[in-house]
Scaffold this active site. Structure first.
Site, PDB file in Angstrom:
ATOM      1  N   TRP A 142       0.749  -1.239  -0.023  1.00  0.00           N
ATOM      2  CA  TRP A 142      -0.010   0.070   0.052  1.00  0.00           C
ATOM      3  C   TRP A 142       0.681   1.204  -0.085  1.00  0.00           C
ATOM      4  CZ3 TRP A 142      -3.974  -1.749  -1.931  1.00  0.00           C
ATOM      5  CH2 TRP A 142      -4.456  -2.835  -1.513  1.00  0.00           C
ATOM      6  N   LYS A 196     -11.883  -2.436   8.271  1.00  0.00           N
ATOM      7  CA  LYS A 196     -11.350  -3.289   8.775  1.00  0.00           C
ATOM      8  C   LYS A 196     -11.684  -3.219  10.327  1.00  0.00           C
ATOM      9  CE  LYS A 196      -8.203  -3.081   5.621  1.00  0.00           C
ATOM     10  NZ  LYS A 196      -7.611  -4.281   4.648  1.00  0.00           N
ATOM     11  N   ASP A 198      -1.546   6.378   6.764  1.00  0.00           N
ATOM     12  CA  ASP A 198      -2.442   5.205   6.369  1.00  0.00           C
ATOM     13  C   ASP A 198      -2.771   4.414   7.640  1.00  0.00           C
ATOM     14  OD1 ASP A 198      -4.284   3.267   5.458  1.00  0.00           O
ATOM     15  OD2 ASP A 198      -3.194   2.813   3.849  1.00  0.00           O
TER      16      ASP A 198
END
Length: 366
Positions: free
Chosen positions: A102, A195, A171
């Site tokens: 990511w 999540k 993030d």
């Protein structure tokens, strides 16, 4: 059928209490005669829902008053672009620490948009199995960027880099509200909901007000400007209403169960139980190095080193685990093996059930 233990990396399991509340209100939310799914985001009935979600985020994360809380769409991947477009406006340079897929994608997107990306550290030399130690970041960067918890690789920052006057962007999609975090050390935080917060569909953005510019990079679409959404209080267009509603329920659940400190204590208990099992096993082992291990995502391998045989044993493990009510344990292709994601909603009973299955599987197959 009975509920399974869902170890998916996302969308992930939600608290059962929250699911039951949502089910009870599905056809009639608080006497309105309608579902939140059907409700106008401009209505009097919906306004308290989004206001409650924001108030709880601010309370649980102790967000300073000079930060805006935004409910956006497009997932974390859209934030890769929005960060670059809105923050990369002075020198056009940004520092990235690459600790996995990511962070690499975020850096690539910034470069695609014309940002001069400096990779100031990377753990790619060991397949991203650790977090590089970069305690101080300096230079004429518009911002510095990290992925705080790496879902695929199972690594996590155990420190916050000191960036001085450089805004630090993180993030936190896969670790938000799993542990206390000093928001004031960051210029911008973002998290996809799927999540620890809610079903997929909303992205939470926490941004310091001085970073909300009226003049982002040339060509930035209106919908990609933080100012657009900050000025409209996340109502510039129709927000993901139902997902925000569920998020509010999850935030209430976190508050009722003791807040972020209590959640962190439970997460440590779950993770330590599982890591201790892996570290003492002669069949299984964790892939992330000690000192960089995630509390949320734990990839692990068996002792089988032959690639073809390992694939067979891994497939068998995942299949038999699912038959035992332990689902979504397949590891990402970049790591292989298995992965147990043990987000806030995963119970310690679920972790114990997984360990018991692993013991049984080891005895039968090794």
């Amino acid at each position: 059928m009975s509920r399974v233990y869902n170890f998916s990396a996302g969308p992930s399991c939600l608290p059962e209490e929250v699911l039951k509340e949502c089910a009870a209100e599905m056809l009639d939310y608080k006497g309105t005669g309608q579902s939140v799914m059907e409700m106008s985001h401009r209505s009097k009935a919906y306004k308290p829902i989004i206001e409650n979600a924001e108030a709880l985020v601010r309370k649980l994360m102790n967000i300073p008053d000079n930060y805006k809380v935004l409910f956006l769409q497009g997932g974390g991947s859209t934030q890769f672009a929005m960060v670059a477009q809105n923050l990369g406006i002075h020198t056009g340079k940004a520092a990235y620490i690459k600790t996995g897929v990511w962070a690499k994608k975020a850096a690539a997107e910034a470069a695609h948009l014309g940002i001069k990306v400096d990779t100031i550290a990377s753990s790619e030399d060991k397949n991203f199995s650790y977090i590089p130690k970069v305690e101080k970041i300096s230079g004429d960067y518009d911002y510095a960027y990290i992925c705080f918890n790496n879902t695929i690789m199972g690594t996590h920052y155990e420190y916050i880099p000191d960036t001085g006057n450089i805004p630090l962007v993180a993030d936190i999609s896969s670790c938000i509200l799993s542990e206390p975090l000093d928001v004031s050390k960051f210029g911008l935080l973002f998290a996809g909901a799927q999540k620890n917060l809610a079903p997929a569909g909303v992205t939470l953005v926490i941004i310091r007000e001085d970073l909300i510019t009226e003049t982002p990079r040339e060509g930035t679409p209106t919908m990609m400007m933080y100012k657009t959404h900050a000025d409209a209080e996340s109502m510039y267009n129709t927000p993901p209403c139902y997902t925000i509603y569920v998020m509010g329920k999850v935030l209430e659940w976190i508050e009722k169960t003791g807040g972020v400190e209590a959640m962190h204590k439970r997460n440590l208990e779950k993770a330590n139980l599982f890591y201790n099992y892996l570290d003492s096993s002669d069949v299984y082992h964790a892939t992330a190095e000690k000192g960089s291990r995630s509390l949320m995502n734990i990839p692990f391998l068996t002792k089988e080193t032959d690639a073809d045989k390992a694939k067979v044993i891994n497939d068998k493990f995942v299949k038999e685990a699912a038959e035992a009510g332990l689902v979504n344990l397949a590891g990402h292709r970049l790591v292989g093996g298995m992965r147990a994601s043990i987000y806030n909603a995963m119970t310690i009973d679920g972790v114990k059930a997984l360990i018991a299955f692993m013991d049984k599987f080891a005895k039968e197959n090794f």
